[in-house]
Design an enzyme around this catalytic site. Structure first.
Site, PDB file in Angstrom:
ATOM      1  N   ARG A 191       0.837  -1.207   0.000  1.00 17.42           N
ATOM      2  CA  ARG A 191       0.000   0.000   0.000  1.00 17.42           C
ATOM      3  C   ARG A 191       0.860   1.241   0.000  1.00 17.42           C
ATOM      4  NH1 ARG A 191       1.590   1.670   4.464  1.00 17.42           N
ATOM      5  NH2 ARG A 191       0.439   3.598   4.229  1.00 17.42           N
ATOM      6  N   ARG A 250      -6.821  -0.066  -7.315  1.00 23.35           N
ATOM      7  CA  ARG A 250      -7.273   0.963  -6.355  1.00 23.35           C
ATOM      8  C   ARG A 250      -7.305   2.286  -7.126  1.00 23.35           C
ATOM      9  NH1 ARG A 250      -4.303   1.310  -0.753  1.00 23.35           N
ATOM     10  NH2 ARG A 250      -6.236   2.369  -0.131  1.00 23.35           N
ATOM     11  N   GLN A 284      -3.228   2.268  10.103  1.00 21.06           N
ATOM     12  CA  GLN A 284      -1.889   2.369   9.518  1.00 21.06           C
ATOM     13  C   GLN A 284      -0.933   3.119  10.453  1.00 21.06           C
ATOM     14  OE1 GLN A 284      -4.745   2.738   7.808  1.00 21.06           O
ATOM     15  NE2 GLN A 284      -4.487   2.441   5.600  1.00 21.06           N
ATOM     16  N   ASP A 330      -2.025  10.847  -1.902  1.00 20.16           N
ATOM     17  CA  ASP A 330      -2.285   9.780  -2.879  1.00 20.16           C
ATOM     18  C   ASP A 330      -2.513  10.341  -4.265  1.00 20.16           C
ATOM     19  OD1 ASP A 330      -3.007   8.630  -0.111  1.00 20.16           O
ATOM     20  OD2 ASP A 330      -2.741   6.896  -1.441  1.00 20.16           O
ATOM     21  N   ASN A 359      -5.764  12.358   0.421  1.00 19.08           N
ATOM     22  CA  ASN A 359      -4.925  11.593   1.332  1.00 19.08           C
ATOM     23  C   ASN A 359      -5.834  10.818   2.281  1.00 19.08           C
ATOM     24  OD1 ASN A 359      -2.111  10.996   2.119  1.00 19.08           O
ATOM     25  ND2 ASN A 359      -2.765  11.829   4.082  1.00 19.08           N
TER      26      ASN A 359
HETATM   27  C1  LIG Z   1       2.814   8.673   0.875  1.00 15.83           C
HETATM   28  S1  LIG Z   1       1.771   7.484   0.286  1.00 15.83           S
HETATM   29  C2  LIG Z   1       1.054   6.976   1.749  1.00 15.83           C
HETATM   30  C3  LIG Z   1      -0.396   7.271   1.705  1.00 15.83           C
HETATM   31  O1  LIG Z   1      -1.090   6.070   1.368  1.00 15.83           O
HETATM   32  C4  LIG Z   1      -1.979   5.793   2.405  1.00 15.83           C
HETATM   33  O2  LIG Z   1      -3.143   5.201   1.962  1.00 15.83           O
HETATM   34  P1  LIG Z   1      -3.279   3.595   2.032  1.00 15.83           P
HETATM   35  O3  LIG Z   1      -2.699   3.158   3.336  1.00 15.83           O
HETATM   36  O4  LIG Z   1      -4.774   3.384   1.915  1.00 15.83           O
HETATM   37  O5  LIG Z   1      -2.528   3.067   0.837  1.00 15.83           O
HETATM   38  C5  LIG Z   1      -2.255   7.142   3.004  1.00 15.83           C
HETATM   39  O6  LIG Z   1      -3.132   7.900   2.217  1.00 15.83           O
HETATM   40  C6  LIG Z   1      -0.882   7.716   3.027  1.00 15.83           C
HETATM   41  O7  LIG Z   1      -0.814   9.090   3.182  1.00 15.83           O
END
Ligand SMILES: CSC[C@H]1O[C@H](OP(=O)(O)O)[C@H](O)[C@@H]1O
Length: 382
Positions: A64, A98, A212, A253, A263
């Site tokens: 991710r 995604r 996360q 994102d 984001n």
């Molecule tokens: C700097 S990219 C990390 C970014 O991705 C995360 O989303 P996800 O965990 O759903 O892939 C989140 O938006 C982070 O800021």
């Protein structure tokens, strides 16, 4: 107050965690991923032998984070090519895994273009597969280099905005080595500040529903030895009110042409809090996350995820027998519907600065972003 929650990392292992790597065992090439759904309890690796396995890993967030999704997408095309699968089918399924992180489609497109260009030059399937792999490796390297430059530029901006050091930084979601070919984006800035003794505390939002922050950022912060404190997402407001936050650092994102930032959900409320409390709200992202083809925030597709991620809590490695579809422990009455957007969008007027490897943009305007991207293309070409 920050110091009374003194929690410093105990781990002295290297902070760079190999979130992804390409291997070529005798039975054929594979993509090896650190399964982020199992962290921090277990460091388990997933071995992908085809694009469909990688698509599932992307959808489940085993892999991710925008920059890493781009790298994974490029390697996924290379894997399909190397194993003789249909590259166009693989590219389409990977790019659609995604919708919000623009880097995924960018990475897929770069590897696919390299594959097709080699065929167009008269190369055979093996040579085309090697060209796709070379493009993926190049993207991987470029992201690691970009991460280091973002950390440098981000720290310089923090020092400029917050003279005197001792920064108390609040971050949301996870933006470290687990989302990058290097040390990450926003987290890499906090890590750089820590290494020069100018990080007093990293406030870590747990980041519901998939945690996360609690699971991944705390894991990375502990490995780095920095002082960090975990908080529930809804406790952030009281930290601002207590004057305990010097700056907010988050990733992105997708950044639209007008500077709107998509984001992790919960970023927009932090931007409003930061504005109200006169605290810098800084977005750290590689230029590849800026999407000039998406005009504004309303045009960004925000991924809607399954409701069970909200209505259940899941012990990553311990599925609960008889639990709902998601395999977790229900925390709401069975049948409860949930609203679960994976991201939200922050308007440019609430963003103090966007820090990229090519420089920082502040104030955030469409013109400044376009100029930065043009400059970046010149750098890439040269
Ligand atoms: C700097 S990219 C990390 C970014 O991705 C995360 O989303 P996800 O965990 O759903 O892939 C989140 O938006 C982070 O800021």
């Amino acid at each position: 107050m920050a110091d009374q929650y003194a929690q410093t990392g105990e781990d002295s292992r290297p902070t760079e965690i190999p979130a992804i790597r390409w291997e070529e065992p005798p039975e054929g090439p594979v993509l090896v991923l650190l399964d982020q759904t199992r962290l921090p309890a277990e460091e388990v690796e997933l071995v992908c032998t085809d694009a469909s396995a990688l698509v599932e890993a992307i959808r489940s967030l085993a892999v991710r984070g925008a920059p890493l999704l781009g790298i994974a997408g490029a390697y996924g095309v290379a894997l399909a090519a190397a194993r003789g699968f249909d590259v166009d089918d693989a590219a389409n399924s990977l790019a659609g895994a995604r919708p919000t992180a623009v880097n995924l489609a960018v990475g897929v497109r770069r590897a696919r273009a390299a594959f097709q260009a080699e065929l167009g030059k008269g190369g055979d399937a093996r040579q085309a597969a090697e060209a796709a792999l070379a493009a993926a490796r190049k993207l991987h390297r470029e992201d690691a280099e970009a991460s280091a430059r973002m950390a440098e530029r981000g720290l310089a901006l923090l020092d400029e905005l917050l003279p005197g050091g001792g920064h108390r930084i609040l971050t949301h979601c996870n933006t470290g080595s687990l989302v990058s070919g290097g040390e990450g984006t926003a987290f890499a800035v906090a890590l750089a500040a820590h290494r020069v003794g100018r990080l007093r505390r990293l406030w870590v939002d747990e980041t519901r529903p998939l945690l996360q922050g609690a699971r991944l950022t705390a894991y990375e912060a502990a490995r780095s030895g920095m002082a960090y404190t975990l908080l529930t997402d809804n406790a952030a407001g009281s930290l601002f009110a207590a004057g305990e936050v010097d700056a907010v650092l988050i990733g992105a994102d997708r950044i639209a042409a007008d500077g709107s930032v998509a984001n992790k959900v919960g970023s927009y409320p932090l931007a409003v809090l930061a504005r109200y409390h006169h605290v810098p709200f800084i977005v750290v992202a590689p230029v590849t996350t800026i999407d000039l083809d998406t005009p504004d925030g309303a045009s960004i597709e925000v991924e809607q995820r399954p409701g069970h991620e909200v209505t259940e809590v899941t012990a990553p490695q311990v599925p609960v027998a008889g639990a709902e579809a998601g395999g977790g422990i229900p925390v709401a009455p069975l049948g409860t519907q949930a609203y679960n957007p994976a991201f939200d969008v922050t308007p440019p007027e609430l963003v103090t600065a966007i820090v990229t490897e090519e420089g920082a943009v502040s104030p955030v305007t469409a013109e400044a972003l376009a100029e930065l991207c043009a400059r970046s293309r010149q750098v890439t070409i040269s």
